[in-house]
Structure formats: structure tokens, C-alpha cells
Design a protein around this motif. Structure first.
Motif, PDB file in Angstrom:
ATOM      1  N   THR A 171      89.134  26.121  41.947  1.00 33.71           N
ATOM      2  CA  THR A 171      89.387  26.264  40.508  1.00 33.71           C
ATOM      3  C   THR A 171      88.963  25.002  39.755  1.00 33.71           C
ATOM      4  N   TYR A 172      89.337  23.846  40.292  1.00 30.79           N
ATOM      5  CA  TYR A 172      88.939  22.596  39.649  1.00 30.79           C
ATOM      6  C   TYR A 172      87.423  22.464  39.631  1.00 30.79           C
ATOM      7  N   ALA A 173      86.776  22.833  40.734  1.00 27.90           N
ATOM      8  CA  ALA A 173      85.321  22.695  40.835  1.00 27.90           C
ATOM      9  C   ALA A 173      84.613  23.579  39.814  1.00 27.90           C
ATOM     10  N   LYS A 174      85.145  24.768  39.576  1.00 24.73           N
ATOM     11  CA  LYS A 174      84.518  25.669  38.604  1.00 24.73           C
ATOM     12  C   LYS A 174      84.561  25.102  37.192  1.00 24.73           C
ATOM     13  N   ARG A 175      85.595  24.335  36.900  1.00 27.08           N
ATOM     14  CA  ARG A 175      85.755  23.786  35.552  1.00 27.08           C
ATOM     15  C   ARG A 175      84.996  22.479  35.342  1.00 27.08           C
ATOM     16  N   LEU A 176      84.468  21.926  36.403  1.00 29.69           N
ATOM     17  CA  LEU A 176      83.880  20.586  36.341  1.00 29.69           C
ATOM     18  C   LEU A 176      82.386  20.678  36.062  1.00 29.69           C
ATOM     19  N   ALA A 177      81.907  19.803  35.154  1.00 30.39           N
ATOM     20  CA  ALA A 177      80.498  19.838  34.750  1.00 30.39           C
ATOM     21  C   ALA A 177      79.593  19.276  35.839  1.00 30.39           C
ATOM     22  N   THR A 178      78.349  19.755  35.832  1.00 30.09           N
ATOM     23  CA  THR A 178      77.311  19.226  36.728  1.00 30.09           C
ATOM     24  C   THR A 178      76.069  18.949  35.883  1.00 30.09           C
ATOM     25  N   PRO A 179      76.135  17.929  35.013  1.00 35.88           N
ATOM     26  CA  PRO A 179      75.046  17.726  34.046  1.00 35.88           C
ATOM     27  C   PRO A 179      73.780  17.121  34.642  1.00 35.88           C
ATOM     28  N   VAL A 180      73.877  16.517  35.811  1.00 34.96           N
ATOM     29  CA  VAL A 180      72.721  15.838  36.406  1.00 34.96           C
ATOM     30  C   VAL A 180      72.659  16.163  37.895  1.00 34.96           C
ATOM     31  N   PRO A 181      71.490  15.944  38.534  1.00 29.80           N
ATOM     32  CA  PRO A 181      71.321  16.346  39.937  1.00 29.80           C
ATOM     33  C   PRO A 181      72.377  15.811  40.900  1.00 29.80           C
ATOM     34  N   VAL A 182      72.863  14.571  40.681  1.00 35.41           N
ATOM     35  CA  VAL A 182      73.791  14.008  41.655  1.00 35.41           C
ATOM     36  C   VAL A 182      75.079  14.826  41.715  1.00 35.41           C
ATOM     37  N   TRP A 183      75.544  15.334  40.580  1.00 41.30           N
ATOM     38  CA  TRP A 183      76.787  16.106  40.595  1.00 41.30           C
ATOM     39  C   TRP A 183      76.521  17.568  40.953  1.00 41.30           C
ATOM     40  N   GLN A 184      75.303  18.039  40.720  1.00 44.97           N
ATOM     41  CA  GLN A 184      74.928  19.354  41.235  1.00 44.97           C
ATOM     42  C   GLN A 184      74.950  19.340  42.772  1.00 44.97           C
TER      43      GLN A 184
END
Length: 1014
Positions: A826-839
Motif C-alpha cells: 500500500t505504501y509503495a503504491k502511494r510513493l512517487a517514482t519520478p526518476v529512474p533510481v526510484w523506478q
């Protein structure tokens, strides 16, 4: 006989002090070898501190050392700012003019605050906490450079009179001096250091430093008094005389001198009182009337009185004045100062006795004459002392109307020297005088002349200075000198006055909402600094007060501070809008420093919001402007924030480059605290890039240089993180606890809270405490993850997901597993991935969640490895390769590819020193019969007996893994409990584990059995 004794009241023979002299000369030798030394010499008044120092300085000169001497003086509200350092640097400049000029080159404007002879002091920057620390750091660097090729002895006398700024500088010098052939010796009067004396906390602090040696001088023994008398009299004294003087002096060297003079001159037979005061005054009272008058004038004029000023106050014919001075000097009461045309008492005890003997009216009259003489001819004293001394004279003359303007002028000069403690006390003296000053005098004072820190809220320049203006100045000065409790009291007092003056129909802030907003903003800072909250409630009140008012400097400042608060605590649309309004308002009112601050905040918030390139351009533009304009505080802040934002978007190599540039800038400018913040970010980026050894060195250096608590917390946090990744769990736990203490509990910011929680989760997982992992994640994420926090949140979720995957199959982990995994998802779904490192991190978390649910998929891990490949994150990439290889082997086949992955990951783990990862890879290689060296021939297929376990031992291990006891194993396999025990012991030995729990965990992690029953 009397004349001879008076001229030789000091023994030509240096008596005793062999141990103390040895300690000083040994320190000189160590300094000459390149190890700087710091010593404190204490003792009661008259015990011989000055004589010991003189003997040591003479020895130092004979060995080729350069000696610089400075002394503290009693003057002004709390002493003359930096007086002993200014005097010593002036002495050093006189002896080494070229060397000192070279050492100060490029920083003359700043160092002129201590030594005006270097040039004009640099113009004042906006008020900030860096100004004093910068001056201190540049002073330390100056001394280190001068002492790089020669031994220098810096001697500072009479610390018991030191002003607060001198005490702070001395503490900074003792803490940060690490190189140079320098000896710093400071003396103080121990019997004056009562429980509430301001020097007492400093002495306690310095006692904790291993680099500072403290020497306490005892009184003389009878034998030493005998030797002293022999030297003074140039003959063997009678035993009765020795006994009498030893009894009456109690071994105090100065009292011995005074008593022997009285004894030989016959005053003792005249009924000399045993009291100390009478003993000290007896020789003064034997002088002529003119000489006594001169002594009284010098006693009230300060530690040293210039000849011209003395002549103007004494009003004696010049010949009479010279004869009076000659008599006082011959009687060893006064001394001519060696570096100028002035006079001082040979011993401060005599000066204090003479001053105490003055009548109240006499003291006021003398101070008025000093003030009038100095006003008539300002050139009578050194320019850097003039205003402070004039303020002191008028204040002690009890003339409030004359004293107030000059006291406030002295406060302005103290501010220019970054002597904020003295500035605060002078302003408090101004507040004390305020009500005693006629209204017409107060009306003639203007904020533009005396109120530097406090903006005039748009009032015309002709507006008279107000009491509230002085309260604002005092509050800022108190905050900047570290007296935050005092600052908070001043701010509360100002707000009460504003409330009392409020218009009942005017609402909060009453008749002056802008001033009230200014004080509420200041209160917000203080509440946060004192750990009594995050300061938002106070900021909200300030914003309410200025809402709807025309643009002003105060309005812009309130918005800028609110935006900065939001960037750290709650980045998002509201904070972004506040930053944009702050920039707009600051431009309208031409508040350049506020504009730079707000623009830097705006750039950081833009990066958090996803407008990365535009945000970084804005921050770089601020950096360039700040450097061009020499607004060092904002330039330093830019060097902190830009690398942080670059790291947040995965551009670690670029972050390292900017941070290294920031370190150089901070060191050149003496921004030591800023250097700590930059180094904190540099260590983080080096860790990301896999430069762990460099990061470790940086974290240790950060711990050494950190001047404030939060950079020290950053040092402990980075060391805890590294220790955890390297498997040093106890070390990591120690540093984690210290990091928590440094960050405090009253203002938990995401940038501290989530990294602390990640290490805490990692340590709990390392100890097998899965329940603590789950609780820790729930606590850290209770309020969700704000915008821009993905750099901290994704690693936290990955740590939690990995812990769940590692514990899969353990009976103790099954209860609550589904809820825990769903929470992470649930937390992961709400968290942004704006750049490749967080993707890439999102893919990593997803793969770990699948593994935790028994759905380990090689394709997921392949996708994660591909995403991490170009990102320069070697540790995360090695972990993903490990998991991919494990998943491939579990599916069967693909041995060659799995072997390559394991070898690549193992090389990285060995290079980084990541012991847990290395051991997991080595266990996986052993189970799968994979070589960790590059293959030269085909590898044999593994047999069915991983780790050499027999089929029966595999059956036993299967039951151990699900928590069966030896008796239960015996019943299920139809063997005896003793046989089951033997099998379990053999299994533990073959697996190389200490107990059944570790065997079970290893079985699940490495899949030693194809299927483990639930």
C-alpha cells in the motif's frame, strides 16, 4: 633601606614551580615538533601566575619561539570584545608583519574585526549563525598558517575577566586546533571562579578535551617563602621573619612581597591591620597626595590608562604628573606598559583595592571626567576601543541621557565584530537606561542608526527608535550568541508589550501586526532550536498577522521562513506557493537576502514536485548570485541543498562534484558549520556510488569537525548505516543511538526520521526480530510519506520487504505476514517514482514482496537488474544480481548465467566490505556448487547432498526447519530421541551454524531442501 626594598620587592630568583615549568617547556617541545598544545594555568590572585608565565615566555624566546601576549581587560558591559586576541595578534603583527599579512591574505576584511590594522572590516551580512563561526574559523586558520614554519606561543592573561566572545573563541580554538607549531597558554584567577562565574562552564568544557592540559598553582611552602625572601632581601632572612611572613601571607607570593616591604619600612610596627585590603593599600597611602590621586584615576580608568587620557583627567601640571607617576612606579605600584604610552597597576589586586576605596561620588566624578576628556579628544585611545570605553564611562557616571546613545553605538560596533554576546549585554544596558532618558533624547534616536537586525517594517527613516526595536535587537543578539533561553524571554516580553498596546478591535497583533509577526517568526526559530516543538504554530500566527497587508520586508521574511519550514517538514503545493510569494514580495521591497533565501527554497521545492531541471537551474542561479554578492550564508546553503537535491534524483556523481566544490568554498570562507552539512551530503552520495571507504573517512572527519548537533547526528547516522551494511551490528546500534540523541525528539523531520528508521529496521532484521521490523515500519510511516520523500521512503520499504522475504517459512513469521506485506504494498503504491533510481527501487520492492509470498520470479529480478545497471548503485545492483541468481537456480538450469551473476555480485561485496552480502553469496555458491572464480572449464552438476547432508539428515533438517523438537522428530521418523539429537548436532556442524534457529533460517534462505512442509 626602604628605597632599595621598594625597587626590589620582586625576587630576582625564580622560586619553585619546577613541575609546572617542566610541563610548559615539554609542551613547547611538542609544539616545535608539530603538535599544537593548549594549556590553562590557574591559581588564586597573587600566587605567581604572571611570574611563571614570564619565565616560560623568556625560555620560549631563548629557544627561538615567537611570543605574542594579550590580556583581558575589565571594561564595558562584559569586557572589551576579543581584547586579548586583538592585543596578541597586534603583537604578532609587530613581530612578523610579512608572515601575518601572507597568512591573512584574502580574508583581511573579516579578520579586521579582530585586528583593525588589517583594513576595514567587511560589510555586515544578513543576520545568521554562521558569522561568528566564520570569524572563529578564519582566526584559527590564521594562527595555523603563521605557526606552520615557526614555533609561536600565544599567551592570554586574566581569563576571569574575559568577555563572552573571547571565551567562545578560545573554546573554538582549543577544540579545532589540529596542526601548526603553536602553544596557547591562558591564565585565570581560580579564587574568582565562583559557582555562577561565566568562566566556570568553559573550564568544565575544556576539562573534557584530552588536548587541553590544566595546571593549578599551589601556594608556596615555608621553604619556598624562605627562598623568595632571600632573593628580595639579597641576604639570609631571620628565621623569625620567615615564620611571621609565612604565617601572615599563607604562602601567597604577592602577599609575601607586600609584607616584606611593610616589614622593612616599619609600617608593621604602626599597627598594620591583618586585613587584605589594608595590606594592599598601605604602600599607596605612603605616596604623596598627587601620586595617590594618579593611582585612584588609573584604578578607575580601566586595566590600562593612556598617558594623554590620564593627563586630561588628572588636570595636574605636566611636571607634577610625571613626578607623581615616577613615585608610583618606583614604589612598584604602577608600571609603564611596554607597547605604548600608558600605565597600569603592577598587580590587579592593588588596583581593585584602590578602586574599592573610592567614595561613590568620587567614582562617578572620575568616570564623568574620563568621558568628557574622551569626547573632547577621541584620539586619546585606540579607535577600536573608543566607543566601548566611552559607553562604560558615561554609564558609570550615572548620566543616562549621555550613556544611552553611546551604549547603543557600542552595541552596533560589537555587532560589526560579530561579538554578539557583548552586543546583547550592551543592548540590555540600553533597555535598563531607557526609562531614565528624557523623551526628547529618545526621540532623537533613529532605528537606521542603531537597529541593524530588525527591519523598520516600512516606517519612514525619521521614525524614532522604540523600546520594541531594542528588544528585537537584543533577541537576535541573544540567539546568535547561543543564549536562546534569554532570547525567548525577550521575545515573550515584546509580545506581551504588543498585546498590552493592542487595539481591542484590531485583533491579533493589535496596532502593529508587522512587528508582532516579526517576533512570532523569531519565536518559531527559538522553539525549534530549543527542542520545544517544530515552530509551526508560531509561524502560522505570523502568517495570519501579515495576511492581507501590503508587501513589506517582514511579510517577505515570514513567507520565506514558512516556505523553508515546509521544505523540511511538509513539501508540497502550499510550501511551493509560499516560496513563490516570498520571492515576489522580496523583489517588490528589494530585500535581496530574503529573495536569495526564498529562491533557493523554491528551487528545492520544485525538484521535490518533479520539475527537476527548472528547480536545479534556479538553485544554481542563486549560488552564482550569492557568490558574486559575497552573501556567504546563502552560498553555503546552496552548496548544501544542491547536492542534496541531486542525490534525491539519483545524480550522485554530480552531487559529489558540487559537494566537493562546496567543501572548498566553506573552508576558504571559514564556514565550518556549513562544511559539516556539505560533508554530510558528500558522504551520503559516496555511499550510493559504492565509495564506502571514502565515505567512512568522510564520516569520521565529519564527527571531528561538526560544530553543532545535527551535523554530528549526520556523522553518527552515516557511520551507523555503513556499519549495518558491513555486518557490524553492535557498532551500528551504538551510532544509531547517538544519532537519535543528536537529532532530538521534538522536531522529527523526514530527512532524519526515515533514514534512522531504515537502519533500525535493518538491525532488527539482522537480529531476527521481525516483529520489531513491522512495528518500526508502522511507526515511521504512520502519517504517510510527504511529497519529495521518496529518496528516504523507498530504501525504507525495501529494507522491510527484504526482511519479510528472508523470514519466509519461519513459523514465528507467519502470523501477521499477510497484513505486513499488504501494508508495504500500500505504501509503495502511494510513493512517487519520478526518476529512474526510484523506478528501479519500486521494481526491487515488488520483487522482494513476490519472494516473500513464495512467488520468486527470475524475470522480475532480471528487470530490476536491468533498471539498476546504468544508475551507479553497485551495492543495490549486487543484491539484485544475488537474488536473480538464486531465483534462476531455484527454477533449475541457467547455471552459467547464475554463476556469472554470483561472481559479479561477490566481487562487489568483497570490494565494499559488505560482509553479510558476501557471506550469503558464498553460501549460495557452496549450495549450488558454483565457483566464485571465473570458470576455465565446465562446472560439475551438483549432487543431491547439499553441504554433505545425508538423506536422513535432510529429513531431520526438514523437521528442524518447521520447529520440531528432538522428541517430535523421533516420533515422526520412528527413531530414538538420542539418535535424533545426534542427527541435529551433525547438521549444525555441517551447516556451520550455532543453533536450530539459524539452521532453519539458512534452510529457507538458501533453499537447501526442495520443499519444506508448513
Amino acid at each position: 633601606m626602604l628605597g632599595t626594598v621598594e625597587n626590589r620587592s620582586v625576587s630576582p630568583v625564580f622560586v619553585g614551580r619546577a613541575g609546572e615549568m617542566t610541563a610548559l617547556t615539554e609542551a613547547l617541545s611538542r609544539a616545535t615538533a608539530g603538535e599544537p598544545q593548549a594549556l590553562l594555568v590557574g591559581g588564586e590572585a597573587g600566587v605567581g601566575k604572571t611570574r611563571l608565565l614570564e619565565e616560560f615566555l623568556g625560555e620560549a624566546c631563548s629557544q627561538g619561539a615567537v611570543v605574542a601576549l594579550g590580556g583581558c581587560v575589565e571594561i564595558g558591559a562584559d569586557g572589551l570584545p576579543f581584547a586579548p586576541f586583538s592585543t596578541a595578534l597586534r603583537d604578532l603583527r609587530r613581530k612578523l608583519p610579512d608572515e601575518l599579512a601572507a597568512a591573512a591574505r584574502g580574508q583581511e576584511g573579516e579578520l579586521a574585526r579582530l585586528l583593525p590594522e588589517l583594513g576595514d572590516a567587511a560589510g555586515p551580512e544578513p543576520y545568521n549563525e554562521d558569522s561568528t563561526a566564520r570569524l572563529f574559523e578564519l582566526t584559527v586558520r590564521l594562527l595555523e598558517r603563521v605557526a606552520a614554519d615557526r614555533t609561536v606561543v600565544l599567551a592570554l592573561e586574566d581569563l576571569h575577566w574575559a568577555d563572552a566572545s573571547t571565551r567562545h573563541l578560545l573554546a573554538y580554538l582549543f577544540r579545532t586546533l589540529h596542526r601548526g607549531r603553536l602553544v596557547v597558554v591562558a591564565t585565570y584567577r581560580a579564587d574568582d571562579i565562583h559557582r555562577r562565574h561565566p568562566l566556570r562552564p568553559l573550564l568544565a568544557e575544556l576539562d573534557r578535551l584530552r588536548t587541553v592540559r590544566r595546571i593549578e598553582l599551589p601556594r608556596f611552602t615555608r621553604t619556598e617563602v624562605h627562598r623568595q625572601l632571600t632573593g628580595i632581601l639579597a641576604a639570609e632572612p631571620a628565621a623569625a621573619l620567615v615564620d611571621d611572613i609565612f604565617r601572615r601571607s599563607d604562602g601567597n607570593a604577592f602577599f609575601v612581597e607586600e609584607l616584606v616591604v611593610c616589614q622593612e619600612s616599619g609600617c608593621a610596627s604602626g599597627g598594620l591591620s591583618e586585613s587584605l585590603r589594608d595590606l594592599l593599600l598601605v604602600r599607596v597611602e605612603r605616596l604623596s597626595e598627587d601620586a595617590q590621586k594618579v593611582a585612584r584615576i588609573v584604578a578607575e580608568g580601566g586595566s590600562t590608562v593612556e598617558y594623554g587620557l590620564l593627563a586630561a583627567v588628572a588636570r595636574l601640571p605636566e611636571d607634577d604628573l610625571i613626578e607623581a607617576l615616577r613615585a608610583a612606579v618606583n614604589a612598584n605600584i604602577l608600571l609603564a606598559v611596554p607597547d605604548g604610552e600608558g600605565y597600569r597597576f603592577r598587580h590587579s589586586l592593588v588596583r581593585e583595592a584602590v578602586s574599592d576605596d573610592l567614595l561613590p561620588g568620587e567614582r562617578s566624578r572620575l568616570n564623568r571626567r574620563f568621558a568628557e576628556a574622551l569626547e573632547a579628544d577621541p584620539g586619546l585611545v585606540r579607535a577600536d576601543e573608543r566607543t566601548t570605553r566611552l559607553a562604560s564611562y558615561w554609564y558609570h557616571a550615572h548620566d543616562a541621557a549621555k550613556a544611552l546613545p553611546v551604549v547603543l553605538s557600542a552595541a552596533v560596533e560589537a555587532r560589526k565584530r560579530h561579538a554578539h554576546a557583548e552586543r546583547m549585554r550592551l543592548l540590555e544596558r540600553g533597555l535598563e537606561l531607557w526609562d531614565d532618558v528624557p523623551e526628547e533624547v529618545r526621540a532623537s534616536l533613529r532605528p537606521i542608526d542603531y537597529a541593524d537586525a530588525y527591519p523598520a517594517c516600512g516606517c519612514p527613516e525619521t521614525t524614532p527608535l522604540r523600546y520594541l526595536d531594542l528588544l528585537a535587537e537584543a533577541a537576535v543578539a541573544a540567539r546568535l550568541c547561543g543564549e536562546r533561553e534569554r532570547a525567548l524571554k525577550i521575545v515573550k516580553r515584546a509580545l506581551r508589550l504588543l498585546d498590552e498596546d493592542a487595539d481591542p478591535s484590531g485583533g491579533a497583533g493589535g496596532k502593529d501586526p508587522q512587528r508582532a509577526a516579526w517576533f512570532w517568526t523569531e519565536r518559531s526559530k527559538l522553539m525549534s532550536n530549543l527542542g520545544r516543538g517544530d515552530g509551526w504554530a508560531e509561524l502560522a500566527t505570523a502568517q495570519d498577522l501579515v495576511r492581507g497587508l501590503p508587501p513589506s520586508a517582514v511579510h517577505a521574511r515570514v513567507l520565506a521562513v514558512a516556505a523553508g519550514w515546509g521544505m523540511l517538514h511538509a513539501p508540497g503545493p502550499e510550501s511551493l506557493a509560499a516560496a513563490e510569494r516570498a520571492v515576489e514580495y522580496a523583489r517588490l521591497v528589494k530585500a535581496e537576502a530574503v529573495e536569495l533565501n526564498a529562491r533557493l527554497t523554491l528551487g528545492g521545492l520544485m525538484v521535490d514536485a518533479g520539475d527537476i531541471e527548472a528547480g536545479l537551474r534556479e538553485m544554481h542561479a542563486v549560488l552564482e548570485l550569492a557568490r558574486e554578492s559575497c552573501v556567504r550564508h546563502e552560498a553555503g546553503r546552496a552548496y548544501v541543498n544542491i547536492p542534496s537535491c541531486l542525490e534525491a534524483v539519483g545524480r550522485s556523481r554530480e552531487a559529489v562534484r558540487i559537494a566537493e566544490e562546496g567543501l572548498r568554498y566553506s573552508r576558504e570562507c571559514g564556514l565550518r558549520d556549513n562544511e559539516g552539512w556539505v560533508l554530510t551530503n558528500l558522504v551520503e552520495s559516496r555511499m550510493s556510488l559504492g565509495h564506502w571507504d571514502e565515505a567512512s573517512e568522510g564520516a569520521h572527519r565529519l564527527h571531528r569537525i561538526a560544530y553543532s548537533t545535527k551535523p554530528r547526528g549526520g556523522a553518527h547516522l552515516r557511520r551507523a548505516h555503513l556499519a549495518w551494511l558491513r555486518g557490524e551490528l553492535s557498532t551500528a546500534a551504538e551510532h544509531l543511538a547517538q544519532a537519535r540523541d543528536a537529532y532530538g525528539k521534538h522536531d522529527p523531520m523526514v530527512q532524519y526520521l526515515l533514514p534512522l528508521a531504515q537502519v533500525q529496521l535493518g538491525l532488527a532484521a539482522g537480529h531476527g526480530r521481525l516483529a520489531d521490523v513491522r512495528t518500526g515500519l508502522a511507526d515511521a510511516a504512520r502519517d504517510g510519506f510527504p511529497v519529495g520523500s521518496q529518496r528516504y521512503a523507498w530504501p525504507l520499504l525495501l529494507t522491510a520487504a527484504t526482511a519479510e522475504a528472508e523470514a519466509r517459512g519461519l513459523p514465528s513469521a507467519e502470523e501477521g505476514r499477510a497484513e505486513a506485506l499488504e501494508l508495504i504494498r500500500t505504501y509503495a503504491k502511494r510513493l512517487a517514482t519520478p526518476v529512474p533510481v526510484w523506478q528501479a527501487h519500486a521494481l526491487f520492492v515488488g520483487a522482494e514482496l513476490a519472494r516473500a509470498e513464495g512467488r520468486d520470479d527470475p524475470d522480475r529480478w532480471a528487470e530490476t537488474v536491468v533498471a539498476l545497471g546504468p544508475l551507479e548503485r553497485p551495492y543495490e545492483l549486487a543484491r539484485a544480481r544475488h537474488r536473480w541468481a538464486d531465483a534462476l537456480l531455484a527454477r533449475g538450469g541457467h547455471r552459467d548465467r547464475a554463476g556469472e551473476l554470483v561472481r559479479e555480485a561477490h566481487m562487489v561485496a568483497v570490494h565494499l566490505g559488505a560482509r553479510p552480502l558476501r557471506e550469503d553469496l558464498e553460501l549460495l555458491a557452496a549450495r549450488a556448487r558454483l565457483s566464485l572464480r571465473a570458470p576455465v572449464a565446465a562446472e560439475p552438476e551438483p549432487d543431491d547432498e547439499g553441504f554433505g547432508l545425508t538423506p536422513r539428515e535432510q529429513d531431520v533438517l526438514r523437521l528442524v526447519a518447521v520447529g520440531r523438537t528432538n522428541r517430535q522428530i523421533a516420533e515422526e521418523l520412528f527413531i530414538s530421541p538420542k539418535t535424533a539429537s545426534v542427527h541435529v548436532s551433525n547438521i549444525l556442524g555441517k551447516l556451520g551454524v550455532a543453533g536450530r534457529g539459524e539452521a532453519a533460517a539458512l534452510t529457507h534462505r538458501l533453499r537447501l531442501l526442495p520443499e519444506v512442509p508448513a
